[in-house]
Design a protein around this motif. Structure first.
Motif, PDB file in Angstrom:
ATOM      1  N   ASP A  50     -47.535 -74.280  -6.144  1.00 25.00           N
ATOM      2  CA  ASP A  50     -47.859 -74.614  -7.417  1.00 25.00           C
ATOM      3  C   ASP A  50     -48.691 -76.026  -7.484  1.00 25.00           C
ATOM      4  OD1 ASP A  50     -47.058 -73.452 -10.174  1.00 25.00           O
ATOM      5  OD2 ASP A  50     -46.880 -75.486 -10.660  1.00 25.00           O
ATOM      6  N   ARG A  65     -39.248 -64.381 -11.775  1.00 23.27           N
ATOM      7  CA  ARG A  65     -37.628 -64.669 -11.881  1.00 23.27           C
ATOM      8  C   ARG A  65     -36.970 -63.330 -12.023  1.00 23.27           C
ATOM      9  NH1 ARG A  65     -40.995 -68.319 -13.200  1.00 23.27           N
ATOM     10  NH2 ARG A  65     -40.673 -70.364 -12.478  1.00 23.27           N
ATOM     11  N   LYS A  80     -35.780 -78.897 -10.817  1.00 29.62           N
ATOM     12  CA  LYS A  80     -36.585 -78.722 -11.966  1.00 29.62           C
ATOM     13  C   LYS A  80     -37.047 -77.025 -11.846  1.00 29.62           C
ATOM     14  CE  LYS A  80     -41.455 -79.481 -13.281  1.00 29.62           C
ATOM     15  NZ  LYS A  80     -42.462 -80.471 -13.505  1.00 29.62           N
ATOM     16  N   THR A  81     -37.503 -76.866 -10.754  1.00 25.33           N
ATOM     17  CA  THR A  81     -38.183 -75.304 -10.606  1.00 25.33           C
ATOM     18  C   THR A  81     -37.301 -74.506  -9.719  1.00 25.33           C
ATOM     19  OG1 THR A  81     -40.188 -76.414 -10.210  1.00 25.33           O
ATOM     20  CG2 THR A  81     -40.256 -73.997 -10.081  1.00 25.33           C
ATOM     21  N   LYS A  99     -46.165 -63.851 -14.592  1.00 25.55           N
ATOM     22  CA  LYS A  99     -45.711 -63.206 -13.705  1.00 25.55           C
ATOM     23  C   LYS A  99     -44.304 -62.480 -13.409  1.00 25.55           C
ATOM     24  CE  LYS A  99     -46.753 -66.616 -10.994  1.00 25.55           C
ATOM     25  NZ  LYS A  99     -47.257 -67.744 -12.079  1.00 25.55           N
ATOM     26  N   HIS A 147     -36.532 -69.410 -18.873  1.00 26.72           N
ATOM     27  CA  HIS A 147     -38.037 -69.806 -18.466  1.00 26.72           C
ATOM     28  C   HIS A 147     -39.126 -70.019 -19.592  1.00 26.72           C
ATOM     29  CE1 HIS A 147     -41.559 -70.014 -15.825  1.00 26.72           C
ATOM     30  NE2 HIS A 147     -41.860 -69.160 -15.998  1.00 26.72           N
ATOM     31  N   LYS A 204     -53.877 -72.069 -17.214  1.00 22.41           N
ATOM     32  CA  LYS A 204     -53.043 -73.311 -17.534  1.00 22.41           C
ATOM     33  C   LYS A 204     -53.800 -74.402 -17.121  1.00 22.41           C
ATOM     34  CE  LYS A 204     -49.912 -74.118 -13.701  1.00 22.41           C
ATOM     35  NZ  LYS A 204     -48.470 -73.891 -13.395  1.00 22.41           N
TER      36      LYS A 204
HETATM   37  C1  GRG Z   1     -38.681 -78.655 -20.725  1.00 23.13           C
HETATM   38  C2  GRG Z   1     -36.345 -78.155 -20.567  1.00 23.13           C
HETATM   39  C3  GRG Z   1     -37.687 -78.189 -20.066  1.00 23.13           C
HETATM   40  C4  GRG Z   1     -37.741 -78.054 -18.672  1.00 23.13           C
HETATM   41  C5  GRG Z   1     -39.210 -77.924 -18.157  1.00 23.13           C
HETATM   42  C6  GRG Z   1     -40.009 -75.604 -15.606  1.00 23.13           C
HETATM   43  C7  GRG Z   1     -40.205 -76.888 -16.142  1.00 23.13           C
HETATM   44  C8  GRG Z   1     -38.963 -77.615 -16.656  1.00 23.13           C
HETATM   45  C9  GRG Z   1     -41.524 -77.051 -16.612  1.00 23.13           C
HETATM   46  C10 GRG Z   1     -42.738 -76.134 -16.270  1.00 23.13           C
HETATM   47  C11 GRG Z   1     -43.703 -77.176 -15.906  1.00 23.13           C
HETATM   48  C12 GRG Z   1     -44.247 -76.642 -14.809  1.00 23.13           C
HETATM   49  C13 GRG Z   1     -45.653 -76.121 -14.814  1.00 23.13           C
HETATM   50  C14 GRG Z   1     -43.711 -76.684 -13.644  1.00 23.13           C
HETATM   51  C15 GRG Z   1     -44.145 -76.226 -12.297  1.00 23.13           C
HETATM   52  C16 GRG Z   1     -43.626 -75.043 -12.077  1.00 23.13           C
HETATM   53  C17 GRG Z   1     -43.527 -73.879 -13.083  1.00 23.13           C
HETATM   54  C18 GRG Z   1     -42.085 -73.729 -13.595  1.00 23.13           C
HETATM   55  C19 GRG Z   1     -44.743 -73.253 -13.208  1.00 23.13           C
HETATM   56  C20 GRG Z   1     -44.565 -72.049 -14.118  1.00 23.13           C
HETATM   57  O1  GRG Z   1     -43.937 -70.962 -13.641  1.00 23.13           O
HETATM   58  P1  GRG Z   1     -44.530 -69.692 -13.341  1.00 23.13           P
HETATM   59  O2  GRG Z   1     -45.878 -69.876 -12.515  1.00 23.13           O
HETATM   60  O3  GRG Z   1     -45.103 -69.174 -14.772  1.00 23.13           O
HETATM   61  O4  GRG Z   1     -43.451 -68.536 -12.898  1.00 23.13           O
HETATM   62  P2  GRG Z   1     -45.312 -67.643 -15.398  1.00 23.13           P
HETATM   63  O5  GRG Z   1     -46.459 -68.055 -16.507  1.00 23.13           O
HETATM   64  O6  GRG Z   1     -45.973 -66.735 -14.449  1.00 23.13           O
HETATM   65  O7  GRG Z   1     -44.087 -67.224 -16.128  1.00 23.13           O
END
Ligand code: GRG
Length: 302
Positions: free
Chosen positions: A229, A54, A187-188, A51, A83, A243
């Protein structure tokens, strides 16, 4: 909001998406440059998907502060590189072990595990190289260092990586709400906050009160993003999400709907959105895109 205004904002968001797509492409190594397989894996994981929330936040903050958007291409790419690296590593067998990301096979499935680890590593260092050297950024050395510091802290053990470590440790445990919130702030939330803060740091003399307001906005939307999420993990479907749906429940992960109930989680997301909007009040119309992004976060389907 009038129809014309909302159409204008939608087209600005699309323009930001197009802008970052080109900026990322220009900053990634060419696919045929040695080591080609590594560069192909980096390009595969960054381009054609996502998307771009960020980078759009970086541009939207820039617009609110009247900073020329060209000068923010570097910071916008840097957060997206971090990201993308986090998603590659999160999908690895040692972590979430997923085979679908952005509607495509994950990096380690498409290439191989070692290449995926290296692609994540190289994207991480590329993010800092861009902040250190990008010629489009019209900032002084002190500002560059502040930006590098901001992104490093947001990504490291006191930010995103720390949050991931807490997440891995808490599978199967009963976290209470403050502990869940803390995990997500790391984390996010940390990277979402950095996306806003990097634009604020590009301003030559930002009023500290305004910097704090923008940071509060970013903190609120970061939590709202994570709540949505969790909601989508329960209510969405794999095809729309791009996903695997339902993984949190399958892995017995603590989530907002599990702690607050579905209605409670939706209410909490709306409260975070309202709190985010209140922070932007002194910016007037200039912050309309930031307001739209906050709404987008709690209404998104993927
Ligand atoms: C492995 C160092 C390391 C860190 C991982 C952010 C994260 C930390 C992991 C992602 C896992 C996850 C699905 C977290 C939930 C929130 C998230 C970051 C979703 C994905 O972000 P979006 O929705 O993705 O912005 P797109 O694909 O749209 O860029």
């Amino acid at each position: 909001m009038t129809n014309t205004k909302s159409e204008l904002l939608k087209s600005f968001m699309q323009a930001c998406r197009d802008r970052v797509e080109q900026a990322l492409d220009r900053r990634l190594p060419p696919a045929d440059k040695l080591p080609a397989r590594l560069h192909q894996a980096m390009r595969y994981s960054v381009l054609d998907g996502g998307k771009r929330l960020r980078p759009i936040l970086t541009y939207a903050t820039g617009q609110a502060l009247e900073i020329p958007l060209d000068t923010l291409n570097g910071p916008a790419c840097a957060v997206e590189f971090i990201h993308a690296y986090s998603l590659i590593h999160d999908d690895l067998p040692a972590m979430d072990d997923d085979d679908l990301r952005r509607g495509k096979p994950t990096c380690h499935v498409k290439f191989d595990e070692a290449t995926a680890i290296l692609a994540g590593d190289a994207l991480q260092t590329l993010a800092f190289e861009v902040l250190a050297t990008d010629p489009e950024m019209k900032v002084g050395a002190n500002q560059r260092v502040a930006m590098i510091d901001c992104l490093a802290k947001a990504s490291g053990s006191n930010g995103m990586v720390g949050g991931q470590a807490i997440d891995l440790m808490s599978v199967g445990l009963q976290l209470d709400l403050p502990a869940l919130e803390m995990m997500h702030i790391y984390k996010t939330g940390a990277l979402i906050r950095a996306s806003v803060r990097l634009a604020a740091l590009a301003h030559p003399a930002l009023d500290p009160d305004m910097a704090e307001r923008l940071d509060h906005y970013a903190k609120c939307i970061g939590l709202a993003f994570q709540i949505q999420d969790d909601i989508l993990d329960e209510e969405g479907d794999t095809a729309t999400l791009g996903k695997t749906q339902g993984k949190d429940r399958a892995q017995n992960k603590p989530t907002y709907p599990a702690l607050l109930g579905m209605n409670g989680a939706k209410q909490k997301a709306r409260e975070m959105h309202e709190d985010a909007l209140a922070s932007l009040q002194p910016l007037g119309d200039k912050a309309d895109l930031l307001r739209t992004l906050s709404l987008f976060i709690i209404q998104r389907h993927n």
